[in-house]
Design a protein around this motif. Structure first.
Motif, PDB file in Angstrom:
ATOM      1  N   TYR A  81      -8.605   0.668  -2.264  1.00 34.29           N
ATOM      2  CA  TYR A  81      -8.846   0.205  -0.897  1.00 34.29           C
ATOM      3  C   TYR A  81      -8.530   1.321   0.098  1.00 34.29           C
ATOM      4  CZ  TYR A  81      -8.554  -3.074   3.100  1.00 34.29           C
ATOM      5  OH  TYR A  81      -8.743  -3.735   4.291  1.00 34.29           O
ATOM      6  N   CYS A  82      -7.429   2.033  -0.142  1.00 35.36           N
ATOM      7  CA  CYS A  82      -7.070   3.157   0.725  1.00 35.36           C
ATOM      8  C   CYS A  82      -8.074   4.303   0.594  1.00 35.36           C
ATOM      9  CB  CYS A  82      -5.661   3.646   0.398  1.00 35.36           C
ATOM     10  SG  CYS A  82      -4.338   2.517   0.868  1.00 35.36           S
ATOM     11  N   ARG A  83      -8.483   4.606  -0.631  1.00 40.16           N
ATOM     12  CA  ARG A  83      -9.396   5.731  -0.853  1.00 40.16           C
ATOM     13  C   ARG A  83     -10.747   5.522  -0.197  1.00 40.16           C
ATOM     14  NH1 ARG A  83      -7.795   6.807  -7.233  1.00 40.16           N
ATOM     15  NH2 ARG A  83      -5.901   8.041  -6.788  1.00 40.16           N
ATOM     16  N   GLN A  84     -11.129   4.279  -0.014  1.00 41.17           N
ATOM     17  CA  GLN A  84     -12.399   3.990   0.672  1.00 41.17           C
ATOM     18  C   GLN A  84     -12.301   4.210   2.179  1.00 41.17           C
ATOM     19  OE1 GLN A  84     -13.447  -0.031  -0.417  1.00 41.17           O
ATOM     20  NE2 GLN A  84     -13.212   0.402  -2.608  1.00 41.17           N
ATOM     21  N   ARG A  85     -11.082   4.332   2.697  1.00 38.02           N
ATOM     22  CA  ARG A  85     -10.886   4.373   4.139  1.00 38.02           C
ATOM     23  C   ARG A  85     -10.126   5.598   4.635  1.00 38.02           C
ATOM     24  NH1 ARG A  85     -11.202  -0.468   2.029  1.00 38.02           N
ATOM     25  NH2 ARG A  85     -12.210  -2.177   3.206  1.00 38.02           N
ATOM     26  N   LEU A  86      -9.521   6.363   3.721  1.00 37.88           N
ATOM     27  CA  LEU A  86      -8.706   7.505   4.103  1.00 37.88           C
ATOM     28  C   LEU A  86      -9.046   8.713   3.251  1.00 37.88           C
ATOM     29  CD1 LEU A  86      -5.230   5.707   4.259  1.00 37.88           C
ATOM     30  CD2 LEU A  86      -6.518   6.517   6.242  1.00 37.88           C
ATOM     31  N   SER A  87      -8.695   9.898   3.750  1.00 39.52           N
ATOM     32  CA  SER A  87      -8.841  11.094   2.933  1.00 39.52           C
ATOM     33  C   SER A  87      -7.864  11.021   1.764  1.00 39.52           C
ATOM     34  CB  SER A  87      -8.592  12.350   3.761  1.00 39.52           C
ATOM     35  OG  SER A  87      -7.264  12.362   4.243  1.00 39.52           O
ATOM     36  N   PRO A  88      -8.188  11.641   0.638  1.00 44.75           N
ATOM     37  CA  PRO A  88      -7.352  11.493  -0.561  1.00 44.75           C
ATOM     38  C   PRO A  88      -5.891  11.867  -0.362  1.00 44.75           C
ATOM     39  CG  PRO A  88      -9.457  12.492  -1.114  1.00 44.75           C
ATOM     40  CD  PRO A  88      -9.410  12.422   0.378  1.00 44.75           C
ATOM     41  N   VAL A  89      -5.603  12.881   0.473  1.00 47.21           N
ATOM     42  CA  VAL A  89      -4.228  13.333   0.625  1.00 47.21           C
ATOM     43  C   VAL A  89      -3.342  12.265   1.262  1.00 47.21           C
ATOM     44  CG1 VAL A  89      -4.541  14.368   2.912  1.00 47.21           C
ATOM     45  CG2 VAL A  89      -2.819  15.307   1.354  1.00 47.21           C
ATOM     46  N   LYS A  90      -3.947  11.336   2.033  1.00 46.86           N
ATOM     47  CA  LYS A  90      -3.184  10.291   2.712  1.00 46.86           C
ATOM     48  C   LYS A  90      -2.995   9.046   1.856  1.00 46.86           C
ATOM     49  CE  LYS A  90      -5.047  11.717   7.211  1.00 46.86           C
ATOM     50  NZ  LYS A  90      -5.854  11.294   8.376  1.00 46.86           N
ATOM     51  N   CYS A  91      -3.662   8.973   0.713  1.00 43.44           N
ATOM     52  CA  CYS A  91      -3.639   7.762  -0.101  1.00 43.44           C
ATOM     53  C   CYS A  91      -2.425   7.754  -1.040  1.00 43.44           C
ATOM     54  CB  CYS A  91      -4.917   7.653  -0.928  1.00 43.44           C
ATOM     55  SG  CYS A  91      -6.385   7.416   0.088  1.00 43.44           S
ATOM     56  N   PRO A  92      -1.841   6.582  -1.270  1.00 46.18           N
ATOM     57  CA  PRO A  92      -0.711   6.520  -2.202  1.00 46.18           C
ATOM     58  C   PRO A  92      -1.135   6.871  -3.620  1.00 46.18           C
ATOM     59  CG  PRO A  92      -1.419   4.310  -1.557  1.00 46.18           C
ATOM     60  CD  PRO A  92      -2.165   5.271  -0.689  1.00 46.18           C
ATOM     61  N   ARG A  93      -0.280   7.630  -4.285  1.00 45.17           N
ATOM     62  CA  ARG A  93      -0.512   7.931  -5.696  1.00 45.17           C
ATOM     63  C   ARG A  93       0.121   6.879  -6.587  1.00 45.17           C
ATOM     64  NH1 ARG A  93       0.316  14.269  -6.897  1.00 45.17           N
ATOM     65  NH2 ARG A  93      -0.488  13.508  -8.887  1.00 45.17           N
ATOM     66  N   SER A  94       0.995   6.078  -6.017  1.00 42.14           N
ATOM     67  CA  SER A  94       1.623   4.983  -6.766  1.00 42.14           C
ATOM     68  C   SER A  94       2.027   3.896  -5.796  1.00 42.14           C
ATOM     69  CB  SER A  94       2.841   5.481  -7.546  1.00 42.14           C
ATOM     70  OG  SER A  94       3.812   6.011  -6.665  1.00 42.14           O
ATOM     71  N   ILE A  95       2.193   2.689  -6.324  1.00 44.63           N
ATOM     72  CA  ILE A  95       2.576   1.533  -5.512  1.00 44.63           C
ATOM     73  C   ILE A  95       3.651   0.747  -6.254  1.00 44.63           C
ATOM     74  CG2 ILE A  95       1.800  -0.723  -4.661  1.00 44.63           C
ATOM     75  CD1 ILE A  95      -0.813   0.542  -3.852  1.00 44.63           C
ATOM     76  N   ASP A  96       4.678   0.365  -5.519  1.00 46.09           N
ATOM     77  CA  ASP A  96       5.693  -0.543  -6.030  1.00 46.09           C
ATOM     78  C   ASP A  96       5.674  -1.809  -5.190  1.00 46.09           C
ATOM     79  OD1 ASP A  96       6.434   1.311  -7.892  1.00 46.09           O
ATOM     80  OD2 ASP A  96       8.274   1.933  -6.878  1.00 46.09           O
ATOM     81  N   PHE A  97       6.067  -2.927  -5.796  1.00 46.62           N
ATOM     82  CA  PHE A  97       6.146  -4.188  -5.077  1.00 46.62           C
ATOM     83  C   PHE A  97       7.611  -4.583  -4.873  1.00 46.62           C
ATOM     84  CE2 PHE A  97       2.012  -4.681  -7.364  1.00 46.62           C
ATOM     85  CZ  PHE A  97       1.186  -4.702  -6.245  1.00 46.62           C
ATOM     86  N   LEU A  98       7.923  -5.070  -3.684  1.00 52.65           N
ATOM     87  CA  LEU A  98       9.231  -5.636  -3.376  1.00 52.65           C
ATOM     88  C   LEU A  98       9.038  -7.023  -2.774  1.00 52.65           C
ATOM     89  CD1 LEU A  98      11.446  -2.852  -1.733  1.00 52.65           C
ATOM     90  CD2 LEU A  98      11.654  -3.822  -4.023  1.00 52.65           C
ATOM     91  N   GLU A  99      10.013  -7.916  -3.006  1.00 52.56           N
ATOM     92  CA  GLU A  99       9.908  -9.253  -2.427  1.00 52.56           C
ATOM     93  C   GLU A  99      10.018  -9.206  -0.908  1.00 52.56           C
ATOM     94  OE1 GLU A  99      12.541 -12.105  -4.074  1.00 52.56           O
ATOM     95  OE2 GLU A  99      11.772 -11.895  -6.125  1.00 52.56           O
ATOM     96  N   THR A 100      10.879  -8.335  -0.400  1.00 50.67           N
ATOM     97  CA  THR A 100      11.083  -8.214   1.042  1.00 50.67           C
ATOM     98  C   THR A 100      11.398  -6.771   1.379  1.00 50.67           C
ATOM     99  OG1 THR A 100      12.015 -10.444   1.126  1.00 50.67           O
ATOM    100  CG2 THR A 100      12.365  -9.063   3.041  1.00 50.67           C
TER     101      THR A 100
END
Length: 509
Positions: A469-488
């Motif tokens: 979703y980010c790569r479709q809207r941002l240049s690659p350097v600005k996109c996260p290379r990883s994602i973690d989930f937190l409850e809050t």
């Protein structure tokens, strides 16, 4: 100046009119009652040896006594420091010592914390409420005080602490004015002039009073003769119900509140009558442009935004109409003159990105920290809060991010706010923080930490979807290379993100 020559003191508003209402209990304090209790509080401060220029501290949830104590200090020429109820005992002890508090007034909700603090603090302590466990009671002592004004009235001031999102909080101290209580001042003139607070205002406060904006806007509303409606805590659906029920005219929000309002089921959020609203102001954190546009589409062109800090060294503001022609801007200067400077503090041309400085703004100092005060002042005497941005040809300011939040990856500066704005538009995302984490080759790489809406479950597939979703809207350097989930995510009640806490999880491991 005689007391009758200006309109700002609560004592001159109709005594039977509500000054403020506690929304959870419906408890209403009239101007006459506020007048009496503020006078009693001022007498009580004097009887405890608190004189002009001395400091007190307040630790309590949003409750009736909170505002009454602030107005008492306002009458007694006292600096009052309001403390976040989310701080630890050691953090509170630091603030008490740092601000030179001679008296701490704390509610019985925090009785165990009060007992702990009483053992290690040199300042006196008074308890608000019924469960005092043998500690002296503010409420009982107040009832013994006269309701007339103290003979040596003097205008007091708040001395609030920075939120500590990037380091240890610092007290922000302004010079105490040599005026009687309620005399026209910078905050009253600025806020009433910009946002129209007057005797007809019904202001909704959905945030904790220990923060600068909720406290100051509530008190200005009351001083102007309007009525403040104070929520115990923010709840999106309840806020809409209160606007409809009390015919709220003015309100104040932070972007995370807007996100939660918009994430309500459309049928529910559109069922409330919000036609009484004349002005909704937001600040404290950057608002994603897509979120703000949706709010304007929903509420109309009543949404105002400002940029300022607790320091009030400068102030910008922008209306909805202006924002629609300058999307993403936080407005033009209303207090001070804007400058954008390079790392050496020298001014750079319009359109270039650098650190935001104000010239000729309100003077302040960080309490007991001359080095920090000096570090935010350049050779010209202009001051900065550490934000990054640029100006356009018309003088509109666009913020990019906090200087301390910039990610440097392979020598490239990456401003995480832009990536956060994109992620927040994804229907699965309720909140997000983008930070730099260690990378052996590039120094840092971009990571997104995401709080999902309640109906969504974390999964590897969703991580991939969010990155795409980010790569479709941002240049690659600005996109996260990883994602973690937190409850809050760790945010203050006014929406400021404690990124330092998140960074520490990755940089100290």
């Amino acid at each position: 100046m005689s007391r009758s020559s200006h309109p700002y003191q609560p004592r001159f508003h109709p005594p039977e009119k509500p000054a403020f209402v506690m929304c959870d209990s419906g408890e209403t304090v009239s101007f006459g009652t506020l007048e009496a209790r503020a006078n009693q509080g001022a007498h009580l401060l004097r009887s405890n040896g608190i004189g002009v220029g001395d400091h007190i501290a307040i630790l309590m949830e949003n409750r009736r006594e909170f505002l009454e104590i602030c107005f008492a200090a306002d009458r007694a020429g006292v600096y009052y420091t309001t403390i976040s109820t989310h701080l630890s005992a050691s953090e509170i002890a630091f603030i008490l010592k740092d601000c030179d508090a001679r008296l701490l007034i704390v509610s019985d909700r925090f009785l165990p914390l009060a007992q702990s603090l009483s053992q290690g603090s040199a300042c006196k302590m008074l308890m608000v409420g019924s469960a005092t466990a043998g500690l002296p009671s503010w409420s009982d002592a107040l009832a013994q005080q006269p309701q007339t004004a103290i003979p040596d009235e003097r205008q007091g001031l708040d001395m609030l602490y920075s939120s500590g999102t990037t380091g240890r909080p610092k007290g922000i101290k302004w010079p105490l004015p040599d005026t009687r209580p309620g005399a026209p001042g910078m905050l009253i003139d600025l806020l009433s002039g910009l946002f129209g607070y007057d005797s007809e205002t019904r202001y909704l406060c959905p945030a904790p009073l220990y923060h600068a904006a909720p406290l100051r806007h509530s008190m200005v509303t009351i001083k102007m003769g309007g009525t403040a409606y104070v929520m115990p805590r923010f709840d999106a659906a309840e806020a809409l119900r209160l606007i409809e029920r009390h015919r709220i005219t003015h309100s104040q929000w932070v972007p995370t509140m807007f996100v939660r309002l918009l994430k309500l089921p459309e049928r529910d959020r559109l069922s409330f009558d919000l036609s009484s609203m004349q002005m909704a102001v937001h600040a404290a954190a950057p608002c994603p442009p897509d979120i703000k546009k949706k709010m304007i589409d929903w509420w109309g062109e009543i949404i105002h935004e400002y940029y300022a800090g607790t320091e009030n060294n400068g102030f910008t503001a922008i209306t909805s109409a202006e924002w629609l022609t300058h999307p993403g801007s936080v407005g033009r200067a209303k207090l001070g003159t804007l400058h954008i400077c390079d790392p050496s503090g020298a001014e750079i041309p319009v359109g270039k990105t650098g650190e935001v400085y104000f010239e000729n703004g309100h003077q302040f100092a960080y309490h007991k920290d001359p080095d920090k005060t000096a570090s935010c002042t350049n050779a010209q005497g202009w001051t900065t809060l550490g934000d990054i941005g640029h100006l356009d040809d018309e003088g509109y300011l666009y913020l990019t991010d906090r200087k301390s939040f910039v990610i440097i990856s392979g020598g490239v500066n990456i401003y995480p706010q832009e990536t956060e704005d994109v992620l927040l538009t994804h229907p699965a995302v309720l909140d997000t923080a983008v930070i730099g984490v260690p990378n052996e080759d590039f120094g840092e790489e971009v990571k997104a930490i995401v709080q999902l809406v309640p109906s969504m479950d974390p999964s590897e597939t969703l991580k991939t979807d969010l990155i795409d979703y980010c790569r479709q809207r941002l240049s690659p350097v600005k996109c996260p290379r990883s994602i973690d989930f937190l409850e809050t995510l760790p945010r203050s009640a006014t929406g400021k993100l404690y990124k330092r806490q998140l960074r520490d999880l990755y940089w100290k491991s």
